[in-house]
Scaffold this motif. Structure first.
Motif, PDB file in Angstrom:
ATOM      1  N   GLU A  70      -5.671  -8.180   1.515  1.00  0.00           N
ATOM      2  CA  GLU A  70      -6.031  -9.456   2.135  1.00  0.00           C
ATOM      3  C   GLU A  70      -5.111  -9.768   3.308  1.00  0.00           C
ATOM      4  OE1 GLU A  70      -9.181 -11.032  -0.404  1.00  0.00           O
ATOM      5  OE2 GLU A  70      -8.382 -11.606   1.520  1.00  0.00           O
ATOM      6  N   THR A 102      -6.033  -9.870   7.166  1.00  0.00           N
ATOM      7  CA  THR A 102      -5.415 -10.739   8.155  1.00  0.00           C
ATOM      8  C   THR A 102      -4.018 -10.206   8.441  1.00  0.00           C
ATOM      9  OG1 THR A 102      -6.639 -12.651   7.401  1.00  0.00           O
ATOM     10  CG2 THR A 102      -4.598 -13.092   8.572  1.00  0.00           C
ATOM     11  N   GLY A 131      -7.632 -14.653  13.341  1.00  0.00           N
ATOM     12  CA  GLY A 131      -7.133 -14.296  12.024  1.00  0.00           C
ATOM     13  C   GLY A 131      -5.763 -13.657  12.009  1.00  0.00           C
ATOM     14  N   LYS A 155      -5.886 -20.807   5.738  1.00  0.00           N
ATOM     15  CA  LYS A 155      -7.087 -20.179   6.277  1.00  0.00           C
ATOM     16  C   LYS A 155      -6.932 -20.138   7.785  1.00  0.00           C
ATOM     17  CE  LYS A 155     -11.745 -20.132   4.605  1.00  0.00           C
ATOM     18  NZ  LYS A 155     -12.624 -20.781   3.662  1.00  0.00           N
ATOM     19  N   PHE A 156      -6.832 -18.967   8.340  1.00  0.00           N
ATOM     20  CA  PHE A 156      -6.625 -18.864   9.782  1.00  0.00           C
ATOM     21  C   PHE A 156      -7.947 -18.985  10.517  1.00  0.00           C
ATOM     22  CE2 PHE A 156      -2.502 -18.275   8.944  1.00  0.00           C
ATOM     23  CZ  PHE A 156      -2.070 -17.031   8.517  1.00  0.00           C
TER      24      PHE A 156
ATOM     25  N   ILE B 368     -11.616 -13.460   9.260  1.00  0.00           N
ATOM     26  CA  ILE B 368     -10.916 -14.693   8.926  1.00  0.00           C
ATOM     27  C   ILE B 368     -11.602 -15.364   7.754  1.00  0.00           C
ATOM     28  CG2 ILE B 368      -9.988 -15.086  11.210  1.00  0.00           C
ATOM     29  CD1 ILE B 368     -12.336 -16.919  11.741  1.00  0.00           C
ATOM     30  N   GLY B 369     -10.858 -16.235   7.121  1.00  0.00           N
ATOM     31  CA  GLY B 369     -11.433 -17.020   6.036  1.00  0.00           C
ATOM     32  C   GLY B 369     -11.915 -16.158   4.891  1.00  0.00           C
ATOM     33  N   LYS B 370     -11.235 -15.040   4.649  1.00  0.00           N
ATOM     34  CA  LYS B 370     -11.678 -14.131   3.605  1.00  0.00           C
ATOM     35  C   LYS B 370     -11.475 -14.750   2.224  1.00  0.00           C
ATOM     36  CE  LYS B 370     -10.742  -9.321   2.419  1.00  0.00           C
ATOM     37  NZ  LYS B 370      -9.799  -8.250   2.709  1.00  0.00           N
ATOM     38  N   LEU B 371     -10.395 -15.493   2.085  1.00  0.00           N
ATOM     39  CA  LEU B 371     -10.129 -16.135   0.798  1.00  0.00           C
ATOM     40  C   LEU B 371     -10.944 -17.411   0.701  1.00  0.00           C
ATOM     41  CD1 LEU B 371      -6.255 -15.797   0.694  1.00  0.00           C
ATOM     42  CD2 LEU B 371      -7.922 -14.455  -0.559  1.00  0.00           C
TER      43      LEU B 371
END
Lengths: 157, 386
Positions: A70, A102, A131, A155-156, B368-371
């Motif tokens: 992640e 990321t 990201g 959250k990027f 982005i925003g994977k989580l």
């Protein structure tokens, strides 16, 4: 159980240890790659793998973990950044899986070095691309280490 | 896999040894303490002992110790640094001797000759059942069933193209299983579905704590049903092809919000077998299958059985080297600014200067925003309490 895996690439032995001093990490004894576990709750565990910039060990293990990463966190210092070199195998994998993780860059420095930066950049990090973020870290301050960990999981956008 | 005990007598060789003798072929136990080396021999299934670098007296001491503890059947290879030591250790009861520096190929040739000889000797000469069985064509389920029925103490090692797992059995009961970061039933469900496995049963004492807490009969029954269900579903998956690749027309970024589908598409970029997809991903196999079916339905994934050529597609990759080049430039500029300008003025120019570095680093390939938000909240709440 949800497992979130991250890879830390550090330039010297002390950086990950210093940054993670504030966390109740438990080493993973069975892992061939130096690895640590942070249990957020019974259903959520963070796994941190750690390698040095000058090693090309563990290619098989890295091959396996890359699809799950992640975060990839690059730890360097202001003094040594010119010498920071990502191991060739890791770089190859980073390129192969770019888009699936990321990238976070953490540069350790003392407070004085930040004076050229505006406050928002100190607080929120530098925007390096979608990201990806860069943060400056003062290893002398516990709160600053915690700040890095918190920012790392934002959250990027 | 061979397990190697290294009696390390000069720390400068540690890194070289650990970077040369690596999994999945070799598992190294390394110590500079002779008693610890002996303890490896007594508690692990050591195939060979390397003394590195070796002197005659030290090797002789080790051989004596092994003899006293009935471990002298283990082959010892001294690694020496000069002719004198070579000739001195050659008089001892050793399996072979290696003089360094030596080309890597020759080093492994000598090492493997000793390992193969030991393995062949173990299998052929012993009147007792072998301590170690390599049963490549037996499935893990069969091996578990055999160990369960015979109430064995055993450690089963599974290696499927570098994916390594272990199952610990104490008196026929499965007490622990792991596969990468997965443990327990999650690991077993992954392990039973692996294909083309190298499976080795080490009959050895198992001291592991029972982390499963489930009766092994129940585990085997569940795994059998699970395996059958998965195979049935796999046959139904599209037209049943075992190899899949991502459609050339699909942009994996369009699945940025769906972690599983995105991972599948990334894995199948250059075509991938379904079994390897199971092995590489941590998620539950049935969920992976479901996502694959959805991707196939939408044409994002293509089955080899559909008769389409599996083109090796080389995606244009966005180099992360750029990140560091940009970073270095940024840092150099920052240093220059600090040298050339008073702090206030430098500060006022930050926005303009920094904006130059904003969009390009990882480009649109970085996800982005994977989580999901609830996971992020959990992590943030946890950190806030520290």
């Amino acid at each position: 159980m949800k497992i979130i895996e991250s890879l830390f690439i550090e330039q010297n032995d002390d950086m990950f240890a210093g940054l993670s001093e504030v966390l109740p990490l438990a080493p993973l004894p069975d892992s061939k790659l130096p690895a640590f576990r942070l249990e957020i709750d019974p259903e959520l565990v963070l796994i941190f793998y750690k390698i040095d910039t000058d090693t090309n060990l563990y290619p098989e293990i890295l091959e396996n973990i890359f699809p799950h990463l992640e975060r990839i966190v690059l730890l360097t210092s202001a003094e040594d950044i010119d010498n920071f070199k990502i191991p060739a195998f890791v770089l190859q994998k980073m390129e192969e899986y770019s888009g699936s993780f990321t990238a976070v860059v953490v540069i350790s420095l003392n407070d004085d070095s930040r004076r050229g930066l505006k406050e928002p950049y100190v607080d929120k990090g530098l925007f390096l691309g979608e990201g990806s973020h860069l943060f400056f870290w003062n290893p002398q301050q516990r709160d600053d280490s915690l700040r890095i960990w918190k920012k790392m999981w934002e959250k990027f956008i | 896999m061979f397990e190697i005990a290294v009696y390390l007598l000069d720390e400068k060789y540690r890194r070289e040894i650990l970077s040369s003798l690596i999994l999945p072929q070799y598992l190294v136990h390394l110590s500079s303490d002779i008693k610890e080396v002996l303890s490896f021999c007594e508690t692990d299934l050591i195939d060979v002992i390397l003394v590195w670098p070796a002197k005659k007296q030290l090797v002789s001491n080790l051989l004596d110790l092994l003899r006293k503890h009935q471990q002298d059947y283990l082959p010892v290879i001294p690694v020496v640094r000069n002719h004198e030591d070579f000739h001195a250790v050659s008089t001892l009861a050793i399996a072979n001797v290696i003089q360094i520096p030596l080309p890597r190929k020759e080093f492994f040739s000598i090492l493997n000759t000793v390992l193969d000889a030991k393995h062949a000797g173990d299998m052929a000469a012993s009147p007792f059942p072998p301590l170690e069985e390599s049963i490549e064509k037996t499935s893990l389920l069969e091996a578990l069933d055999i160990s369960h029925n015979n109430e064995n103490n055993a450690l089963i090692s599974i290696n499927a193209a570098g994916h390594i797992g272990r199952v610990y059995i104490r008196k026929g009961q499965i007490v622990r299983a792991n596969f990468r970061a997965l443990e327990g039933m999650d690991a077993l469900r992954k392990l039973v579905i692996l294909q083309n496995i190298d499976l080795t049963i080490h009959y050895t004492e198992v001291d592991e704590e029972d982390l499963l807490g489930i009766e092994t009969g129940e585990i085997l029954s569940e795994l059998t049903s699970y395996s059958q269900e998965l195979h049935t579903l796999m046959k139904k998956l599209d037209s049943g092809g075992e190899t899949y690749r991502t459609s050339e027309n699909i942009d994996p970024d369009s699945y940025r919000k769906d972690k599983m589908k995105r991972t599948i598409l990334s894995l199948c970029r250059d075509s991938e077998t379904i079994f390897n997809t199971f092995a590489v991903m941590n998620q539950e196999n049935l969920q992976i299958l479901k996502s694959m079916q959805e991707l196939l339905d939408k044409g994002a994934l293509i089955s080899s059985a559909a008769g389409l050529p599996l083109i090796q597609e080389k995606k244009k990759k966005n180099s992360l080297k750029t990140l560091f080049r940009r970073l270095e430039r940024f840092w150099q500029k920052e240093k220059q600014k600090e040298e050339e300008l008073p702090p206030e003025k430098a500060s006022s120019q930050d926005t303009e200067d920094l904006s130059e570095f904003m969009p390009e680093i990882a480009g649109k390939n970085v996800r982005i925003g994977k989580l999901d938000q609830s996971t992020i909240n959990k992590i943030q709440n946890f950190l806030a309490e520290l």
